[in-house]
Design a protein around this motif. Structure first.
Motif, mmCIF file in Angstrom:
data_model
loop_
_atom_site.group_PDB
_atom_site.id
_atom_site.type_symbol
_atom_site.label_atom_id
_atom_site.label_comp_id
_atom_site.label_asym_id
_atom_site.label_seq_id
_atom_site.Cartn_x
_atom_site.Cartn_y
_atom_site.Cartn_z
ATOM 1 N N THR A 281 -10.186 16.466 -5.701
ATOM 2 C CA THR A 281 -10.627 17.712 -5.061
ATOM 3 C C THR A 281 -9.483 18.669 -4.733
ATOM 4 N N ASP A 282 -8.247 18.251 -4.915
ATOM 5 C CA ASP A 282 -7.073 19.059 -4.526
ATOM 6 C C ASP A 282 -7.133 19.460 -3.053
ATOM 7 N N ALA A 283 -7.667 18.585 -2.220
ATOM 8 C CA ALA A 283 -7.820 18.889 -0.793
ATOM 9 C C ALA A 283 -6.572 18.461 -0.021
ATOM 10 N N SER A 284 -6.318 19.168 1.086
ATOM 11 C CA SER A 284 -5.239 18.768 1.988
ATOM 12 C C SER A 284 -5.781 18.460 3.379
ATOM 13 N N ASN A 285 -7.090 18.631 3.548
ATOM 14 C CA ASN A 285 -7.777 18.215 4.770
ATOM 15 C C ASN A 285 -9.206 17.835 4.391
ATOM 16 N N ILE A 286 -9.948 17.300 5.346
ATOM 17 C CA ILE A 286 -11.280 16.775 5.057
ATOM 18 C C ILE A 286 -12.331 17.682 5.684
ATOM 19 N N THR A 287 -13.092 18.349 4.816
ATOM 20 C CA THR A 287 -14.154 19.241 5.260
ATOM 21 C C THR A 287 -15.445 18.886 4.536
ATOM 22 N N ILE B 293 0.847 -1.191 0.000
ATOM 23 C CA ILE B 293 0.000 0.000 0.000
ATOM 24 C C ILE B 293 0.885 1.244 0.000
ATOM 25 N N PRO B 294 0.739 2.107 -1.017
ATOM 26 C CA PRO B 294 1.541 3.334 -1.067
ATOM 27 C C PRO B 294 0.942 4.441 -0.202
ATOM 28 N N VAL B 295 1.065 4.306 1.113
ATOM 29 C CA VAL B 295 0.470 5.289 2.019
ATOM 30 C C VAL B 295 1.137 6.656 1.889
ATOM 31 N N GLY B 296 2.377 6.679 1.477
ATOM 32 C CA GLY B 296 3.084 7.940 1.315
ATOM 33 C C GLY B 296 2.465 8.836 0.261
ATOM 34 N N SER B 297 1.855 8.232 -0.762
ATOM 35 C CA SER B 297 1.227 9.030 -1.820
ATOM 36 C C SER B 297 0.007 9.779 -1.305
ATOM 37 N N VAL B 298 -0.632 9.275 -0.248
ATOM 38 C CA VAL B 298 -1.748 9.987 0.381
ATOM 39 C C VAL B 298 -1.215 11.022 1.350
ATOM 40 N N CYS B 299 -0.277 10.624 2.185
ATOM 41 C CA CYS B 299 0.239 11.520 3.241
ATOM 42 C C CYS B 299 0.874 12.781 2.687
ATOM 43 N N CYS B 300 1.532 12.677 1.528
ATOM 44 C CA CYS B 300 2.194 13.859 0.976
ATOM 45 C C CYS B 300 1.193 14.909 0.501
ATOM 46 N N LEU B 301 -0.083 14.534 0.345
ATOM 47 C CA LEU B 301 -1.118 15.475 -0.083
ATOM 48 C C LEU B 301 -1.865 16.105 1.086
ATOM 49 N N LEU B 302 -1.664 15.567 2.289
ATOM 50 C CA LEU B 302 -2.408 16.030 3.460
ATOM 51 C C LEU B 302 -1.571 16.957 4.338
ATOM 52 N N ASP B 303 -2.257 17.825 5.090
ATOM 53 C CA ASP B 303 -1.590 18.606 6.133
ATOM 54 C C ASP B 303 -0.991 17.635 7.145
ATOM 55 N N ASN B 304 0.047 18.059 7.855
ATOM 56 C CA ASN B 304 0.791 17.150 8.741
ATOM 57 C C ASN B 304 -0.073 16.446 9.782
ATOM 58 N N LEU B 305 -0.906 17.196 10.513
ATOM 59 C CA LEU B 305 -1.739 16.581 11.549
ATOM 60 C C LEU B 305 -2.744 15.613 10.937
ATOM 61 N N ILE B 306 -3.322 15.985 9.808
ATOM 62 C CA ILE B 306 -4.292 15.120 9.134
ATOM 63 C C ILE B 306 -3.594 13.850 8.652
ATOM 64 N N ALA B 307 -2.391 13.994 8.093
ATOM 65 C CA ALA B 307 -1.637 12.839 7.612
ATOM 66 C C ALA B 307 -1.325 11.873 8.756
ATOM 67 N N GLU B 308 -0.928 12.417 9.895
ATOM 68 C CA GLU B 308 -0.606 11.581 11.064
ATOM 69 C C GLU B 308 -1.837 10.793 11.514
ATOM 70 N N ASN C 12 -14.572 8.038 15.405
ATOM 71 C CA ASN C 12 -14.872 7.214 16.592
ATOM 72 C C ASN C 12 -13.627 6.839 17.382
ATOM 73 N N LEU C 13 -12.486 6.730 16.711
ATOM 74 C CA LEU C 13 -11.236 6.426 17.411
ATOM 75 C C LEU C 13 -10.700 7.641 18.168
ATOM 76 N N GLY C 14 -11.295 8.817 17.917
ATOM 77 C CA GLY C 14 -10.931 10.015 18.655
ATOM 78 C C GLY C 14 -9.770 10.813 18.077
ATOM 79 N N TYR C 15 -9.346 10.473 16.866
ATOM 80 C CA TYR C 15 -8.263 11.232 16.244
ATOM 81 C C TYR C 15 -8.812 12.538 15.677
ATOM 82 N N LYS C 16 -8.011 13.588 15.759
ATOM 83 C CA LYS C 16 -8.430 14.901 15.261
ATOM 84 C C LYS C 16 -8.406 14.931 13.741
ATOM 85 N N GLY C 17 -9.211 15.860 13.198
ATOM 86 C CA GLY C 17 -9.193 16.065 11.754
ATOM 87 C C GLY C 17 -10.516 15.796 11.077
ATOM 88 N N ILE C 18 -11.406 15.073 11.740
ATOM 89 C CA ILE C 18 -12.732 14.797 11.184
ATOM 90 C C ILE C 18 -13.758 15.343 12.168
#
Length: 196
Positions: free
Chosen positions: A62-68, A15-30, A99-105
């Protein structure tokens, strides 16, 4: 390792997770990684791969870097009836993230998703239509494949192992991954008896 750009979850799935993370803001990627770890640890490798692919598709569309709310509304407008199920996969993932309590959603994002009716993936359509390209082989095509495999072996174009695998797939209708999970006792010469 969560920091790796590629996760190898089994012998067939990377799974190329890096290809997703490089498009997201740091906290969202984490937090994306933290949630994906849950899926990789508790659910199938193929399901985890599918989530990563759908998420990457959404970010690129969507050229998004976070989820809104706007990200999801714009993404839904890009989808067709045949691809609407992509959003269904993402919805389940975002719910778990929240539900897991992670920030960003935010709760607003979850409320938006819960208010939508999303059609699922169309299953078995190519089989029902007997699609000549993606559907099942016809009886004549299946016979030609089997005879071709035997002829290729007789001409030393393939090994006996390759012929056996090809004929096992063709005669049992199993997927290659299912063939790789066979054990010796699954393939016996003669009749099987209960309890073996």
């Amino acid at each position: 390792s969560p920091e790796d750009d590629y996760w190898r979850l089994d012998k067939n799935i990377n799974i190329p997770v890096g290809s997703v993370c490089c498009l997201l803001d740091n906290l969202i990627a984490e937090n994306y990684i933290n949630t994906l770890i849950y899926y990789a640890s508790n659910l199938s490798a193929s399901h985890t791969k599918n989530i990563n692919e759908r998420f990457l598709h959404m970010l690129k569309a969507t050229d998004a870097s976070n989820i809104t709310d706007s990200t999801l509304i714009n993404y839904r407008s890009e989808l067709t009836r045949d691809t609407e199920w992509y959003l269904g996969t993402i919805r389940g993932f975002l719910r778990k993230w929240h539900n897991l309590g992670y920030k960003g959603i935010s709760g607003d994002v979850i409320d938006l998703l819960d208010g939508w009716t999303i059609k699922g993936n169309i299953k078995g359509d190519v089989i029902k239509r007997l699609d000549p390209v993606k559907g099942p082989l016809s009886d004549i095509e299946l016979q030609a494949f089997n005879e071709g495999a035997v002829q290729a072996y007789e001409k030393n174009a393939i090994t006996i192992t390759e012929m056996a695998i090809g004929l096992a797939i063709s005669n049992t209708g199993r997927r290659p991954i299912q063939i790789s999970h066979l054990r010796l006792k699954d393939v016996l010469n003669g009749s099987n008896t209960k309890g073996e």
